[in-house]
Design an enzyme around this catalytic site. Sequence first.
Site, PDB file in Angstrom:
ATOM      1  N   ARG A 108       0.836  -1.158  -0.004  1.00 46.87           N
ATOM      2  CA  ARG A 108      -0.065   0.021   0.180  1.00 46.87           C
ATOM      3  C   ARG A 108       0.820   1.339   0.062  1.00 46.87           C
ATOM      4  O   ARG A 108       1.710   1.440   0.832  1.00 46.87           O
ATOM      5  CB  ARG A 108      -0.906   0.015   1.193  1.00 46.87           C
ATOM      6  CG  ARG A 108      -1.321   1.599   1.577  1.00 46.87           C
ATOM      7  CD  ARG A 108      -2.407   1.703   2.486  1.00 46.87           C
ATOM      8  NE  ARG A 108      -3.795   1.093   1.876  1.00 46.87           N
ATOM      9  CZ  ARG A 108      -4.712   1.697   2.346  1.00 46.87           C
ATOM     10  NH1 ARG A 108      -4.924   2.648   3.231  1.00 46.87           N
ATOM     11  NH2 ARG A 108      -5.974   0.961   2.007  1.00 46.87           N
ATOM     12  N   HIS A 135      -7.441   0.718  -6.536  1.00 46.98           N
ATOM     13  CA  HIS A 135      -7.614   0.383  -4.998  1.00 46.98           C
ATOM     14  C   HIS A 135      -8.368  -1.026  -5.395  1.00 46.98           C
ATOM     15  O   HIS A 135      -9.622  -1.076  -4.802  1.00 46.98           O
ATOM     16  CB  HIS A 135      -8.367   1.188  -4.070  1.00 46.98           C
ATOM     17  CG  HIS A 135      -8.420   0.748  -2.809  1.00 46.98           C
ATOM     18  ND1 HIS A 135      -7.674  -0.347  -2.430  1.00 46.98           N
ATOM     19  CD2 HIS A 135      -8.933   1.306  -1.783  1.00 46.98           C
ATOM     20  CE1 HIS A 135      -7.872  -0.595  -1.071  1.00 46.98           C
ATOM     21  NE2 HIS A 135      -8.588   0.384  -0.571  1.00 46.98           N
ATOM     22  N   ASP A 231     -16.548   8.675  -1.840  1.00 52.26           N
ATOM     23  CA  ASP A 231     -15.323   8.715  -1.290  1.00 52.26           C
ATOM     24  C   ASP A 231     -14.868  10.007  -0.676  1.00 52.26           C
ATOM     25  O   ASP A 231     -15.677  11.177  -1.090  1.00 52.26           O
ATOM     26  CB  ASP A 231     -14.278   7.815  -2.266  1.00 52.26           C
ATOM     27  CG  ASP A 231     -13.060   7.670  -1.583  1.00 52.26           C
ATOM     28  OD1 ASP A 231     -12.929   7.444  -0.333  1.00 52.26           O
ATOM     29  OD2 ASP A 231     -11.996   7.385  -2.375  1.00 52.26           O
TER      30      ASP A 231
HETATM   31  N1  NVA Z   1      -9.633   7.726  -2.100  1.00 48.72           N
HETATM   32  C1  NVA Z   1      -8.856   7.315  -0.596  1.00 48.72           C
HETATM   33  C2  NVA Z   1      -9.311   5.884  -0.507  1.00 48.72           C
HETATM   34  C3  NVA Z   1      -9.275   5.509   0.822  1.00 48.72           C
HETATM   35  C4  NVA Z   1      -9.436   3.682   1.037  1.00 48.72           C
HETATM   36  C5  NVA Z   1      -7.758   7.667  -0.588  1.00 48.72           C
HETATM   37  O1  NVA Z   1      -6.755   7.123  -1.485  1.00 48.72           O
HETATM   38  O2  NVA Z   1      -7.301   7.960   0.515  1.00 48.72           O
HETATM   39  N1   CP Z   2     -10.979   1.114   2.436  1.00 50.48           N
HETATM   40  C1   CP Z   2      -9.792   1.150   3.041  1.00 50.48           C
HETATM   41  O1   CP Z   2      -8.745   0.878   2.214  1.00 50.48           O
HETATM   42  O2   CP Z   2      -9.451   1.506   4.419  1.00 50.48           O
HETATM   43  P1   CP Z   2      -8.177   1.474   5.022  1.00 50.48           P
HETATM   44  O3   CP Z   2      -7.270   2.649   4.469  1.00 50.48           O
HETATM   45  O4   CP Z   2      -8.355   1.536   6.360  1.00 50.48           O
HETATM   46  O5   CP Z   2      -7.270   0.303   4.586  1.00 50.48           O
END
Ligand code: NVA
Ligand code: CP
Length: 317
Positions: A108, A135, A231
């Site tokens: 990640r 994602h 989101d």
């Molecule tokens: N668009 C958000 C998704 C978090 C799961 C981010 O990248 O922070």
């Molecule tokens: N939805 C999601 O990826 O959550 P986290 O950032 O907590 O992993």
Amino acid sequence: MSMDLKGKSFLTLKDFSRSEIQYLLDLALRLKQKKNSGTRGKLLEGKNIALIFEKPSTRTRCAFTVAAVDEGAHPEYLGVQDIQLGHKESVEDTARVLGRMFDGILFRGFSQSTVEKLSKYSQVPVWNGLTDEYHPTQVLADFLTIMEHKGGLQGQKFVYVGDGRNNMARSLMIGSVKMGLDFTIVAPKELWPLQEWIEECQSYIQEQRNQIIITDQIHTEVLEADIIYTDVWCSMGEEDKAAERIKLLQPYQVNKEMIEATGNEEVIFMHCLPAVKGNEVTTEVFEGKHSVVFDQAENRMHTIKAVLVATLIENLS
Ligand code: NVA
Ligand code: CP
């Protein structure tokens, strides 16, 4: 259905066919039923998986950890502050070291090129747990949740409201067109997805006969939605854009009026979480009867388990 995904990385849904995605969803459902029946699994016994995190996480980290342990694997958390990656060692070298010790690697972080390099150099499956661009494991959880609440995916009217350029909007667009949902993004023009992303997705549509709509018209386009999804307005790494985004996106907040404008009593509200209540969604909708956000969160674990099982062991028929 049988499917051979052993050894394959999971970097973006672009690399997976409709039948492969459906296979992972069906496998996730079976693994969920298995867990709920109290059966302890051994499918991943003896496997070691590395979990590299450059950005914070609750759901993704916990989902990978619990999924691995449930089926007998050992997960090892590697925060970037704790390892040499990005400080003293290149991605390529880190990948080759981890690939000698681990059976698979979750990443990640910021750049999609990092997961691609990890996959290229490690020689083991690499799973994308979120980058600035995609994602994909979240989309699997979202689709399993839709299957459970709506009975299937094909023909569902999926309306994503908010930042149409972020990793979720892009990944949901890819997944939706591949799986036969009608996909709409409702966003201000400044935050529409790039034309090249839309054209790429349109190349998947021809097989499926579904459609992509990109619009800034809120109330007309949410009509008859089966799913309203949003989101955060600022993704991780974009915190400096907060004031600008709030100004642009305030009219696109998912609130009671927007839910009512769907005209669909059975509409479900979805969010990948974490949510900023009062920005992209009101507390009333988040806590209300249409919300399925915690089913999505739970399904992260079942769907990630399916990805681990499918890519680490021989095909399960
Ligand atoms: N668009 C958000 C998704 C978090 C799961 C981010 O990248 O922070
Ligand atoms: N939805 C999601 O990826 O959550 P986290 O950032 O907590 O992993």
